[in-house]
Design an enzyme around this catalytic site. Structure first.
Site, PDB file in Angstrom:
ATOM      1  N   ASP A 245       0.850  -1.190   0.000  1.00 36.52           N
ATOM      2  CA  ASP A 245       0.000   0.000   0.000  1.00 36.52           C
ATOM      3  C   ASP A 245       0.885   1.240   0.000  1.00 36.52           C
ATOM      4  O   ASP A 245       2.029   1.205   0.481  1.00 36.52           O
ATOM      5  CB  ASP A 245      -0.920   0.016   1.224  1.00 36.52           C
ATOM      6  CG  ASP A 245      -1.898   1.184   1.186  1.00 36.52           C
ATOM      7  OD1 ASP A 245      -2.614   1.324   0.174  1.00 36.52           O
ATOM      8  OD2 ASP A 245      -1.947   1.966   2.156  1.00 36.52           O
TER       9      ASP A 245
ATOM     10  N   HIS B 135      -5.432   6.604   7.504  1.00 29.85           N
ATOM     11  CA  HIS B 135      -4.794   5.665   6.588  1.00 29.85           C
ATOM     12  C   HIS B 135      -3.296   5.624   6.885  1.00 29.85           C
ATOM     13  O   HIS B 135      -2.665   6.666   7.096  1.00 29.85           O
ATOM     14  CB  HIS B 135      -5.019   6.094   5.142  1.00 29.85           C
ATOM     15  CG  HIS B 135      -6.421   5.902   4.666  1.00 29.85           C
ATOM     16  ND1 HIS B 135      -6.730   5.546   3.366  1.00 29.85           N
ATOM     17  CD2 HIS B 135      -7.601   6.000   5.313  1.00 29.85           C
ATOM     18  CE1 HIS B 135      -8.040   5.455   3.244  1.00 29.85           C
ATOM     19  NE2 HIS B 135      -8.588   5.733   4.420  1.00 29.85           N
TER      20      HIS B 135
ATOM     21  N   ASP C 283      -2.429  -0.542   6.714  1.00 30.04           N
ATOM     22  CA  ASP C 283      -3.376  -0.955   5.678  1.00 30.04           C
ATOM     23  C   ASP C 283      -2.904  -2.216   4.961  1.00 30.04           C
ATOM     24  O   ASP C 283      -3.721  -3.049   4.552  1.00 30.04           O
ATOM     25  CB  ASP C 283      -3.590   0.175   4.671  1.00 30.04           C
ATOM     26  CG  ASP C 283      -4.476   1.283   5.232  1.00 30.04           C
ATOM     27  OD1 ASP C 283      -4.900   1.170   6.395  1.00 30.04           O
ATOM     28  OD2 ASP C 283      -4.745   2.257   4.504  1.00 30.04           O
TER      29      ASP C 283
ATOM     30  N   GLU D 145      -6.350  18.229   2.003  1.00 31.41           N
ATOM     31  CA  GLU D 145      -7.210  17.064   1.778  1.00 31.41           C
ATOM     32  C   GLU D 145      -6.450  15.766   2.033  1.00 31.41           C
ATOM     33  O   GLU D 145      -6.970  14.831   2.650  1.00 31.41           O
ATOM     34  CB  GLU D 145      -7.770  17.067   0.359  1.00 31.41           C
ATOM     35  CG  GLU D 145      -8.683  18.237   0.043  1.00 31.41           C
ATOM     36  CD  GLU D 145      -7.911  19.495  -0.349  1.00 31.41           C
ATOM     37  OE1 GLU D 145      -6.646  19.446  -0.371  1.00 31.41           O
ATOM     38  OE2 GLU D 145      -8.560  20.520  -0.622  1.00 31.41           O
TER      39      GLU D 145
ATOM     40  N   HIS E 211      -4.227  10.844   5.784  1.00 33.98           N
ATOM     41  CA  HIS E 211      -3.162  10.050   6.403  1.00 33.98           C
ATOM     42  C   HIS E 211      -2.424  10.744   7.537  1.00 33.98           C
ATOM     43  O   HIS E 211      -1.632  10.105   8.253  1.00 33.98           O
ATOM     44  CB  HIS E 211      -2.152   9.585   5.351  1.00 33.98           C
ATOM     45  CG  HIS E 211      -1.646  10.659   4.434  1.00 33.98           C
ATOM     46  ND1 HIS E 211      -0.999  11.795   4.877  1.00 33.98           N
ATOM     47  CD2 HIS E 211      -1.696  10.759   3.082  1.00 33.98           C
ATOM     48  CE1 HIS E 211      -0.655  12.544   3.846  1.00 33.98           C
ATOM     49  NE2 HIS E 211      -1.075  11.954   2.737  1.00 33.98           N
TER      50      HIS E 211
ATOM     51  N   GLU F 173       0.744   5.745   0.506  1.00 33.06           N
ATOM     52  CA  GLU F 173       0.044   6.998   0.781  1.00 33.06           C
ATOM     53  C   GLU F 173       0.696   8.080  -0.070  1.00 33.06           C
ATOM     54  O   GLU F 173       1.901   8.025  -0.338  1.00 33.06           O
ATOM     55  CB  GLU F 173       0.104   7.368   2.265  1.00 33.06           C
ATOM     56  CG  GLU F 173      -0.547   6.346   3.191  1.00 33.06           C
ATOM     57  CD  GLU F 173      -2.032   6.144   2.934  1.00 33.06           C
ATOM     58  OE1 GLU F 173      -2.681   7.067   2.404  1.00 33.06           O
ATOM     59  OE2 GLU F 173      -2.536   5.064   3.273  1.00 33.06           O
TER      60      GLU F 173
END
Length: 234
Positions: free
Chosen positions: A8, A150, A155, A53, A58, A10
């Site tokens: 994963d 997140h 994750d 945003e 995260h 970010e």
């Protein structure tokens, strides 16, 4: 041996093409569908600002990432860790677009690994159902209470649990047969059970039979096994 990397990322936003960058990578290793505990976790300085945003998703600020290595400095570490393993990713086009963009930007080739997109697997297994990571956790009873924000490594750990359920549950790793089956386009080969070093005897020896009769007799006439006493003589 089947090696897979659950992965994963970010990022600062939704598109590498419009200037967004990777800020975190998390990888979890599976061997024969079993987590090994081996993982890779990297924070990356994106060399740009952090949009509000993205920060709300995260929680990684520009200040926190300012002293972290740039992607080019960690690229070899990342490539070495994943090797030629299949990559298990939720909504794979998003993460692969960023990873390949970052790799090409520092003069490296795109990834050629097999990619297993758990969004596609989930849609095939649960047509019409929601397939977000949170929705799948709820469906399979997987604890995701730590997922307040997140995080790439967290994750990946959660996705590893979801992935194992999608391909048939954790019993896949404990399968005893030697057959292969396909679920969601993924072929799972079960390792054949090892043969006994010596075959079991087809009949008991006279000594073993006598010991068995003595044991049954010691249990008393009301014992469940008493009715089988004479059958054992056959």
């Amino acid at each position: 041996m089947t090696r897979e990397i659950v992965l994963d990322t970010e990022t600062t936003g939704l598109s590498y093409q419009t200037g967004d960058r990777i800020v975190e990578i998390g990888c979890v290793e599976l061997i024969n569908h079993v987590p090994t505990g081996n993982h890779l976790h990297i924070y990356i300085n994106p060399e740009r600002d952090m949009p509000e945003e993205a920060f709300r998703v995260h929680g990684l600020s520009s200040e926190f990432l300012a002293d972290k290595p740039k992607f080019a400095e960690e690229a070899q570490n990342f490539v070495d860790f994943i090797g030629d393993a299949a990559l298990v990713i939720h909504n794979a086009p998003f993460d692969m677009g960023f990873l390949n963009g970052e790799l090409q930007a520092c003069g490296r080739p795109k990834l050629s690994n097999q990619v297993i997109d758990t969004v596609i697997v989930a849609r095939e297994r649960h047509p019409g159902a929601r397939v977000s990571l949170d929705a799948l956790c709820k469906h399979y009873g997987i604890d995701n209470s730590r997922r307040v924000l997140h995080g790439a490594l967290l994750d990946s750990e959660i996705l590893a649990d979801v992935y194992l359920e999608l391909i048939g549950g954790r019993q896949v790793a404990l399968a005893l047969g030697g057959e292969a089956r396909t679920t969601g386009g993924i072929t799972v080969t079960r390792a054949p059970a090892r043969q006994r070093p010596q075959p079991l005897p087809s009949r008991l020896s006279s000594e073993e039979l006598a010991a068995h009769r003595a044991l049954v007799g010691s249990l008393g006439e009301d014992s469940l096994w008493a009715g089988y006493r004479e059958e054992t003589a056959a």
